[in-house]
Design a protein around this motif. Structure first.
Motif, PDB file in Angstrom:
ATOM      1  N   ILE A 162      56.368  23.377-101.316  1.00 19.46           N
ATOM      2  CA  ILE A 162      56.464  24.393-100.273  1.00 19.46           C
ATOM      3  C   ILE A 162      55.942  23.853 -98.950  1.00 19.46           C
ATOM      4  O   ILE A 162      56.514  24.107 -97.880  1.00 19.46           O
ATOM      5  N   THR A 163      54.860  23.082 -98.995  1.00 17.72           N
ATOM      6  CA  THR A 163      54.315  22.489 -97.772  1.00 17.72           C
ATOM      7  C   THR A 163      55.320  21.524 -97.151  1.00 17.72           C
ATOM      8  O   THR A 163      55.531  21.525 -95.930  1.00 17.72           O
ATOM      9  N   LYS A 191      52.789  23.859-104.581  1.00 16.44           N
ATOM     10  CA  LYS A 191      52.212  23.877-103.237  1.00 16.44           C
ATOM     11  C   LYS A 191      52.701  22.696-102.411  1.00 16.44           C
ATOM     12  O   LYS A 191      53.013  22.839-101.223  1.00 16.44           O
ATOM     13  N   GLN A 204      54.902  31.294-101.528  1.00 14.48           N
ATOM     14  CA  GLN A 204      53.582  30.771-101.882  1.00 14.48           C
ATOM     15  C   GLN A 204      52.623  31.905-102.237  1.00 14.48           C
ATOM     16  O   GLN A 204      51.841  31.801-103.192  1.00 14.48           O
ATOM     17  N   ASP A 262      50.811  32.417-105.857  1.00 13.64           N
ATOM     18  CA  ASP A 262      49.357  32.576-105.992  1.00 13.64           C
ATOM     19  C   ASP A 262      49.017  33.824-106.801  1.00 13.64           C
ATOM     20  O   ASP A 262      48.096  33.811-107.637  1.00 13.64           O
TER      21      ASP A 262
END
Length: 225
Positions: free
Chosen positions: A100-101, A97, A151, A155
């Protein structure tokens, strides 16, 4: 007579000391002097360094996403029936995460199209369409879309890998792999990187261009008699 060599040695040492004492401040002054033009030229950056650094950073951002996602995939595929303890899954999900952020924040934003001029002053003017339809706007930012889709795929994989559904894991892994390929492709196509020149490599497709729809013809106002 034996004292003569001693005197000569002492005289030589004294002269050497005086010379060193005199040259010392000069050497120190030279070392403290500002760099010459030749030294400054030697320290000048490579031509076009800013653009090359931007390209290197683009690849670094893509690599930063690949590593944690592949670590997650490796852990899931090596686990018994593709199941991970919740704590391990959370530990693997955190760097994914974060990467990717970070890559999403660094992705260039698609420029918005200028608004079309209003024609409300004309009688019975037809309504003009939006400046850019939603599908065209999405196509203008493929890297951001690829990162968002990745993402979502991650998930889904994490949910399957901690929920006991082996079939769901088998279906989620290829989606994550495809998401990674999409991120790499979007990075290569939209990051301003040099074109590949490997012999026999097929040409990469071009990104779709977002084009504004043609405005409808507006009827002319009737001439006043």
């Amino acid at each position: 007579m034996r004292a003569l060599p001693v005197r000569r040695i002492a005289t030589t040492v004294l002269c050497a000391s005086l010379l060193i004492g005199t040259a010392g401040p000069v050497i120190a002054a030279e070392s403290d002097s500002p760099p010459s033009n030749a030294q400054e030229a030697a320290r000048a950056p490579v031509a076009g360094a800013d653009a090359l650094l931007a390209q290197a950073k683009t690849l670094g951002d893509a690599g930063g996403v690949l590593t944690p996602v592949t670590d997650l995939l490796t852990a899931v595929l090596k686990a018994d029936k593709g199941q991970l303890p919740a704590a391990e899954a959370a530990k693997l999900a955190e760097p994914v995460k974060a990467a990717i952020t970070k890559a999403s924040a660094a992705a260039p934003k698609a420029p918005e199209a200028p608004a079309l001029p209003q024609t409300s002053t004309l009688p019975e003017a037809a309504a003009l369409p939006k400046a850019m339809p939603d599908d065209a706007r999405a196509a203008a930012d493929p890297k951001a879309d690829a990162l968002k889709a990745l993402q979502t795929a991650v998930d889904t994989l994490l949910k399957a890998a901690t929920g006991g559904d082996v079939a769901a894991v088998a279906g989620a892994v290829p989606t994550v792999l495809t998401g990674l390929v999409n991120v790499v492709a979007a990075t290569l196509l939209g990051g301003g990187l040099p074109a590949p020149d490997l012999a026999g490599l097929p040409a990469l497709p071009k990104l779709p261009e977002a084009k504004l729809p043609a405005a409808p013809n507006v009827p002319q106002a009737p001439a006043l008699s």
